[in-house]
Structures are given as structure tokens and as C-alpha cells.
Write a protein that holds these residues in place. Structure first.
Motif, PDB file in Angstrom:
ATOM      1  N   SER A 193       7.804 -27.827   2.817  1.00 24.61           N
ATOM      2  CA  SER A 193       7.490 -28.466   4.095  1.00 24.61           C
ATOM      3  C   SER A 193       7.692 -29.970   3.979  1.00 24.61           C
ATOM      4  O   SER A 193       7.696 -30.499   2.873  1.00 24.61           O
ATOM      5  CB  SER A 193       6.011 -28.277   4.442  1.00 24.61           C
ATOM      6  OG  SER A 193       5.655 -26.960   4.555  1.00 24.61           O
ATOM      7  N   PRO A 194       7.762 -30.662   5.108  1.00 23.56           N
ATOM      8  CA  PRO A 194       7.719 -32.126   5.030  1.00 23.56           C
ATOM      9  C   PRO A 194       6.384 -32.577   4.444  1.00 23.56           C
ATOM     10  O   PRO A 194       5.339 -32.001   4.771  1.00 23.56           O
ATOM     11  CB  PRO A 194       7.807 -32.563   6.506  1.00 23.56           C
ATOM     12  CG  PRO A 194       8.366 -31.397   7.255  1.00 23.56           C
ATOM     13  CD  PRO A 194       7.887 -30.183   6.506  1.00 23.56           C
ATOM     14  N   GLY A 195       6.416 -33.547   3.551  1.00 20.30           N
ATOM     15  CA  GLY A 195       5.172 -34.166   3.104  1.00 20.30           C
ATOM     16  C   GLY A 195       4.393 -33.403   2.050  1.00 20.30           C
ATOM     17  O   GLY A 195       3.227 -33.683   1.818  1.00 20.30           O
ATOM     18  N   THR A 198       9.225 -35.592  -3.361  1.00 20.24           N
ATOM     19  CA  THR A 198       9.824 -36.803  -3.927  1.00 20.24           C
ATOM     20  C   THR A 198       8.967 -37.355  -5.066  1.00 20.24           C
ATOM     21  O   THR A 198       9.500 -37.749  -6.111  1.00 20.24           O
ATOM     22  CB  THR A 198      10.041 -37.864  -2.827  1.00 20.24           C
ATOM     23  OG1 THR A 198      10.703 -37.245  -1.719  1.00 20.24           O
ATOM     24  CG2 THR A 198      10.903 -39.000  -3.340  1.00 20.24           C
ATOM     25  N   ASP A 238      17.834 -35.673   4.008  1.00 23.79           N
ATOM     26  CA  ASP A 238      16.879 -35.991   5.069  1.00 23.79           C
ATOM     27  C   ASP A 238      17.658 -36.006   6.369  1.00 23.79           C
ATOM     28  O   ASP A 238      18.865 -36.258   6.369  1.00 23.79           O
ATOM     29  CB  ASP A 238      16.232 -37.370   4.844  1.00 23.79           C
ATOM     30  CG  ASP A 238      15.075 -37.310   3.876  1.00 23.79           C
ATOM     31  OD1 ASP A 238      14.124 -36.569   4.146  1.00 23.79           O
ATOM     32  OD2 ASP A 238      15.136 -37.984   2.828  1.00 23.79           O
ATOM     33  N   CYS A 266      18.696 -28.846   9.921  1.00 29.02           N
ATOM     34  CA  CYS A 266      17.343 -28.678   9.396  1.00 29.02           C
ATOM     35  C   CYS A 266      17.384 -28.117   7.976  1.00 29.02           C
ATOM     36  O   CYS A 266      16.380 -27.663   7.456  1.00 29.02           O
ATOM     37  CB  CYS A 266      16.598 -27.717  10.297  1.00 29.02           C
ATOM     38  SG  CYS A 266      17.548 -26.205  10.568  1.00 29.02           S
ATOM     39  N   ILE A 313      15.983 -30.606   2.785  1.00 30.78           N
ATOM     40  CA  ILE A 313      15.267 -31.086   3.978  1.00 30.78           C
ATOM     41  C   ILE A 313      13.870 -30.460   3.998  1.00 30.78           C
ATOM     42  O   ILE A 313      13.709 -29.291   3.664  1.00 30.78           O
ATOM     43  CB  ILE A 313      16.014 -30.633   5.252  1.00 30.78           C
ATOM     44  CG1 ILE A 313      17.494 -31.009   5.206  1.00 30.78           C
ATOM     45  CG2 ILE A 313      15.326 -31.187   6.497  1.00 30.78           C
ATOM     46  CD1 ILE A 313      17.811 -32.415   5.513  1.00 30.78           C
ATOM     47  N   GLY A 314      12.873 -31.205   4.427  1.00 32.78           N
ATOM     48  CA  GLY A 314      11.516 -30.681   4.521  1.00 32.78           C
ATOM     49  C   GLY A 314      11.399 -29.640   5.610  1.00 32.78           C
ATOM     50  O   GLY A 314      11.389 -29.974   6.797  1.00 32.78           O
ATOM     51  N   ASN A 315      11.330 -28.368   5.211  1.00 28.51           N
ATOM     52  CA  ASN A 315      11.364 -27.255   6.174  1.00 28.51           C
ATOM     53  C   ASN A 315      11.139 -25.971   5.385  1.00 28.51           C
ATOM     54  O   ASN A 315      11.865 -25.695   4.432  1.00 28.51           O
ATOM     55  CB  ASN A 315      12.752 -27.250   6.847  1.00 28.51           C
ATOM     56  CG  ASN A 315      12.911 -26.187   7.918  1.00 28.51           C
ATOM     57  OD1 ASN A 315      12.216 -25.172   7.922  1.00 28.51           O
ATOM     58  ND2 ASN A 315      13.833 -26.421   8.826  1.00 28.51           N
ATOM     59  N   GLU A 363      -1.974 -27.794   2.883  1.00 30.93           N
ATOM     60  CA  GLU A 363      -1.238 -27.047   3.909  1.00 30.93           C
ATOM     61  C   GLU A 363      -1.868 -25.712   4.295  1.00 30.93           C
ATOM     62  O   GLU A 363      -1.339 -25.011   5.152  1.00 30.93           O
ATOM     63  CB  GLU A 363       0.201 -26.786   3.441  1.00 30.93           C
ATOM     64  CG  GLU A 363       1.065 -28.028   3.397  1.00 30.93           C
ATOM     65  CD  GLU A 363       2.457 -27.725   2.872  1.00 30.93           C
ATOM     66  OE1 GLU A 363       3.154 -26.889   3.459  1.00 30.93           O
ATOM     67  OE2 GLU A 363       2.849 -28.309   1.842  1.00 30.93           O
ATOM     68  N   SER A 376       4.734 -29.877  11.349  1.00 30.38           N
ATOM     69  CA  SER A 376       5.048 -29.250  10.052  1.00 30.38           C
ATOM     70  C   SER A 376       4.116 -28.075   9.830  1.00 30.38           C
ATOM     71  O   SER A 376       3.051 -28.002  10.445  1.00 30.38           O
ATOM     72  CB  SER A 376       4.774 -30.221   8.898  1.00 30.38           C
ATOM     73  OG  SER A 376       5.533 -31.355   8.992  1.00 30.38           O
ATOM     74  N   PRO A 377       4.463 -27.180   8.887  1.00 32.10           N
ATOM     75  CA  PRO A 377       3.471 -26.176   8.485  1.00 32.10           C
ATOM     76  C   PRO A 377       2.246 -26.873   7.881  1.00 32.10           C
ATOM     77  O   PRO A 377       2.384 -27.845   7.135  1.00 32.10           O
ATOM     78  CB  PRO A 377       4.196 -25.381   7.387  1.00 32.10           C
ATOM     79  CG  PRO A 377       5.656 -25.639   7.587  1.00 32.10           C
ATOM     80  CD  PRO A 377       5.739 -27.037   8.134  1.00 32.10           C
ATOM     81  N   GLY A 378       1.075 -26.398   8.239  1.00 29.56           N
ATOM     82  CA  GLY A 378      -0.130 -26.874   7.561  1.00 29.56           C
ATOM     83  C   GLY A 378      -0.668 -28.219   8.005  1.00 29.56           C
ATOM     84  O   GLY A 378      -1.486 -28.824   7.325  1.00 29.56           O
ATOM     85  N   VAL A 424      11.799 -30.052  12.625  1.00 35.94           N
ATOM     86  CA  VAL A 424      13.177 -30.296  13.046  1.00 35.94           C
ATOM     87  C   VAL A 424      13.535 -29.458  14.280  1.00 35.94           C
ATOM     88  O   VAL A 424      13.564 -29.957  15.407  1.00 35.94           O
ATOM     89  CB  VAL A 424      14.184 -29.997  11.906  1.00 35.94           C
ATOM     90  CG1 VAL A 424      15.595 -30.418  12.309  1.00 35.94           C
ATOM     91  CG2 VAL A 424      13.787 -30.724  10.622  1.00 35.94           C
ATOM     92  N   GLU A 466       0.738 -36.022   4.863  1.00 35.77           N
ATOM     93  CA  GLU A 466       2.185 -35.799   4.855  1.00 35.77           C
ATOM     94  C   GLU A 466       3.020 -37.041   4.562  1.00 35.77           C
ATOM     95  O   GLU A 466       4.240 -36.958   4.530  1.00 35.77           O
ATOM     96  CB  GLU A 466       2.638 -35.218   6.213  1.00 35.77           C
ATOM     97  CG  GLU A 466       2.184 -33.803   6.450  1.00 35.77           C
ATOM     98  CD  GLU A 466       2.589 -33.310   7.839  1.00 35.77           C
ATOM     99  OE1 GLU A 466       3.791 -33.325   8.138  1.00 35.77           O
ATOM    100  OE2 GLU A 466       1.710 -32.915   8.607  1.00 35.77           O
ATOM    101  N   LYS A 500       7.218 -39.972   7.990  1.00 35.24           N
ATOM    102  CA  LYS A 500       7.765 -38.791   8.657  1.00 35.24           C
ATOM    103  C   LYS A 500       8.384 -39.090  10.026  1.00 35.24           C
ATOM    104  O   LYS A 500       9.425 -38.525  10.350  1.00 35.24           O
ATOM    105  CB  LYS A 500       6.707 -37.683   8.765  1.00 35.24           C
ATOM    106  CG  LYS A 500       6.281 -37.104   7.413  1.00 35.24           C
ATOM    107  CD  LYS A 500       7.437 -36.487   6.674  1.00 35.24           C
ATOM    108  CE  LYS A 500       7.124 -36.210   5.212  1.00 35.24           C
ATOM    109  NZ  LYS A 500       7.006 -37.401   4.354  1.00 35.24           N
ATOM    110  N   TYR A 541      12.120 -37.809  10.723  1.00 34.64           N
ATOM    111  CA  TYR A 541      12.306 -36.745  11.717  1.00 34.64           C
ATOM    112  C   TYR A 541      12.185 -37.350  13.119  1.00 34.64           C
ATOM    113  O   TYR A 541      11.312 -36.974  13.899  1.00 34.64           O
ATOM    114  CB  TYR A 541      11.267 -35.629  11.508  1.00 34.64           C
ATOM    115  CG  TYR A 541      11.314 -35.047  10.112  1.00 34.64           C
ATOM    116  CD1 TYR A 541      12.163 -33.976   9.820  1.00 34.64           C
ATOM    117  CD2 TYR A 541      10.552 -35.584   9.079  1.00 34.64           C
ATOM    118  CE1 TYR A 541      12.234 -33.464   8.533  1.00 34.64           C
ATOM    119  CE2 TYR A 541      10.623 -35.074   7.785  1.00 34.64           C
ATOM    120  CZ  TYR A 541      11.456 -34.018   7.529  1.00 34.64           C
ATOM    121  OH  TYR A 541      11.535 -33.507   6.256  1.00 34.64           O
ATOM    122  N   LYS A 588      -6.441 -34.906  10.336  1.00 32.83           N
ATOM    123  CA  LYS A 588      -7.066 -34.900   8.997  1.00 32.83           C
ATOM    124  C   LYS A 588      -7.507 -36.296   8.564  1.00 32.83           C
ATOM    125  O   LYS A 588      -7.461 -36.625   7.373  1.00 32.83           O
ATOM    126  CB  LYS A 588      -6.125 -34.275   7.944  1.00 32.83           C
ATOM    127  CG  LYS A 588      -5.631 -32.872   8.322  1.00 32.83           C
ATOM    128  CD  LYS A 588      -5.068 -32.103   7.157  1.00 32.83           C
ATOM    129  CE  LYS A 588      -4.434 -30.793   7.612  1.00 32.83           C
ATOM    130  NZ  LYS A 588      -3.857 -29.995   6.545  1.00 32.83           N
TER     131      LYS A 588
END
Lengths: 223, 223
Positions: free
Chosen positions: A37-39, A43, A65, A94, A121-123, A145, B37-39, B125, B145, B149, B153, B167
Motif C-alpha cells: 500500500s502507499p505509506g 522506501t 511513483d 497504478c 507503485i503503492g497499491n 493498516e 489507501s488500504p488501512g 490511484v 502514511e 502522499k 498521488y 489517526k
């Protein structure tokens, strides 16, 4: 109709991924596709991973990205060659597709590299469906998450060879059931190793580094 | 070639989204498309939002996931009608498309509803590119995250009418620069309101509820 269209795109991708795989094999480069996922901390994990691998393996990174070169800037500090791909030039994709990886790999001296890590890509959905010619896939899930992500996004966890449960340093401040998360992963992909670690503090990172080195070594001894 | 294919899919979707929009307008239903995003905490935010809106607005929810009905089970506790969509039947889609919303809306008594909230698939995305016939869009970003972001995105943050920075109860345990995150959002979409809150504790949720009520009231007074 839409599903059929997607199927055609995936077929073309599969062919191009096969070409990538042949090329990486000839150059004796092990390729890891790192997804999340993103975040989730991909990295930061890569920053630490590159430092730890440096004495033993020559690494390069392709980082994807939709926009910005923030991640490439962070990873370049390690000294490893880094190629940034921005998919806003590819329709804002994506995911990283095989033809995008082929183009990015042209900017890397593959002969000089043992391990190429692709930070996707964050997905949690689409990247799982696009083969890029990699040798192994890993997914990063953050403990912020929620535990049920492996059940909700099963394709991702099914295609991956390893999972990283990241940000464990935050566990004291969360209502998070690590056993439940690992249990969901086990339901979706029973044999997959799960590395619980904090990329930020470095705690628990050694087994992940060991696993990655072992994959590269094993491929070398075969090839 | 791939971009052209995607363009065709989006054109078809646009037509079907227009039909949804006419239908929702006739039934006097305000539709919110909630993405993240998820979560990031969409479901927890919705649980709290439904309780707070209950005295004033009749709500229903369409909730999308690739797999599982976990979120629908959680939201059903509120008493609001909830329809779960699993996209594994639609090719494992990474977004809710207009035709999927049309089918899900058949299971809701629209005449009896003021506000329909669509909890989209967890993805920063693709959902941003698929109009579902909604009146407003909101994006949830969690402080776990990372600040950048919105820059990475940008399409998502550009198409949304409001953002929730969720959060915030975790801020004491993170190296997170709220000002930087809000600043990135402001660069991408200057007029967009940003609601900083903790869905878990409820702190800061009132301005978000107020904004949402105002959107519904404003549409009613127009229509």
C-alpha cells in the motif's frame, strides 16, 4: 467487456515480462519486486536494506511513483544506482508494467549488478497482476493498516514469496493483533515467510536480509 | 496502446456514471464517494459518521472490497442498509466502476434515503479516475502514511472535495509533520478543506460531520 480488455493487456504484459526475465537471467541479475500500500514504509525498508547488503551484493533500484522523485532522492543516498519511473507519462498507471521495467533497465549497467530491487507503485491490487520478469516478490504490510488486509487483498499475498510486517515499533500504541494478521497471511499463502520488523529502528531486520541474500545465492548456484 | 484501451473503458464508465447521477438526482439522494489507501481508517470513520448523522439523515452504504464482507459486517451494526460489493466477481477490479454502483444501488430503497456513502476499494490511484455518479468525493489519509502522499498521488487529491487526515491520536508516537502534509494538499488542491481527526477516539470529527451535512442540505435546497 472490460474484463476481456484487461485480459488482453495482461497477455501482452506476460510476453514482455518473459523477455525481461531472459535478459535478467543472461546478465545474472536477481530481481525482487517489492510491493505494498502507499505509506507502508517500502522506501525506509529499502534504505536500510541497501546499507546492509552493500558489503556482499551490488544493488540497483528502479522506483515507481505516479509523480515526484522523492523516493529516488532518498534511495540515491545509499550510493546504489537508482532509476525513477513516473507513471504519469504512462497514463498515470497504478502499477509498473513489464515494458516500463524494460525501459528503466536500459539506464542501469546490469553487468555490474547482482540484485535489482523494483519498488513498485503503492497499491495492494494491480501490481500483483503484472509480471515484470522478477525472480521473487515481497509485500510490505504496516501494522497501522489493520489485520485483515491479506484476506481483503488475497491476490497480492498469494503471489508473493515473502511478507514484511513493518512498523512494529508502533505496536505499543495500537490495538493490533499480530497473531491475527499473520494468521490471515497463513490462510492465503501457508508457506510464505513473514518478517516482523521495524524499518525505522532496524529491529528484526536481520532475518529479512538473510532471506534476501539466500534467494540471490540460490539463483546464482543454479545459473 | 494500453493507454487507448484505458481511455475507452473510462469513456464507457463516464456514460454509465451520468445515468447513475440522473437516477440519484431523481430520488433526491446525495452520494459521497469515500476513497483512500488500504488501512487508512475509512470503515472506522464511517462507523462513527453513521452514528452522528443518524438523528438528521437517513443513510445507506455501498462498500467495496476485492474480497470479504468484513467492512459490511462492521457497518451493518449502525442499522443503516449496507450493500457489500466484492470485485473479485468483476475481474478483481481495483476500483468501483459506475456499472457496479448501478447494480449495488438496485439493492437499496433509494426513496427512503438522504445520503448514500460509497466506501471505495482501498487504492489511492484508480478510484480517482472512475466517476460513479457521485455528488462529492472525499479522501482519507492516515498520518502513518507519510506526508508526501498528496504530491505522489495528485489525481486523487485534485478530484476530491474534502480530505480527512486521520489517526491523529498516533501523532505523539510518529515523526510526522502535519503542516507539511497539509501543505502538499494545498499545493495540489488549494481550496480543499482538510479535516484533522481521529476516527478511533472521535476527536476532531465534528467539523467533518458539519461539512457533510452542509453538502446534503445545499443540494436539497437546489433540487
Amino acid at each position: 467487456m472490460e474484463i476481456k480488455v484487461v485480459r488482453n493487456v495482461l497477455d501482452v504484459n506476460k510476453t514482455l515480462a518473459g523477455r525481461n526475465r531472459d535478459r535478467f537471467s543472461q546478465e545474472k541479475v536477481f530481481v525482487l519486486n517489492l510491493m505494498s500500500s502507499p505509506g507502508s514504509g517500502k522506501t525506509t525498508l529499502l534504505e536500510k536494506t541497501l546499507v546492509q547488503l552493500a558489503p556482499d551484493l551490488k544493488c540497483a533500484v528502479i522506483v515507481g511513483d505516479v509523480c515526484t522523485s522523492n523516493d529516488a532522492d532518498r534511495l540515491a543516498v545509499s550510493g546504489a544506482p537508482v532509476v525513477q519511473v513516473n507513471t504519469d507519462q504512462f497514463g498515470g498507471d497504478c502499477h509498473l508494467a513489464a515494458h516500463v521495467i524494460a525501459a528503466a533497465a536500459d539506464d542501469i549497467d546490469l553487468e555490474d549488478i547482482d540484485l535489482l530491487i523494483v519498488e513498485n507503485i503503492g497499491n495492494l491490487v494491480c501490481p500483483a497482476e503484472f509480471d515484470i520478469g522478477e525472480d521473487a516478490r515481497a509485500v510490505v504490510l504496516s501494522v497501522t493498516e489493520g489485520e485483515d488486509k491479506p484476506a481483503k487483498y488475497p491476490v497480492m499475498f498469494r503471489v508473493c514469496d515473502a511478507a514484511i510486517l513493518n512498523k512494529t515499533d508502533l505496536l505499543p500504541y495500537l490495538d493490533y493483533d499480530v497473531g491475527a494478521a499473520v494468521g490471515y497471511m497463513g490462510q492465503v499463502h501457508p508457506e510464505m515467510p513473514v518478517f516482523q520488523l521495524s524499518a525505522k529502528t532496524g529491529e528484526g531486520i536481520d532475518p529479512w536480509i538473510g532471506w534476501l541474500k539466500e534467494q540471490v545465492t540460490r539463483k546464482r548456484s543454479r545459473g
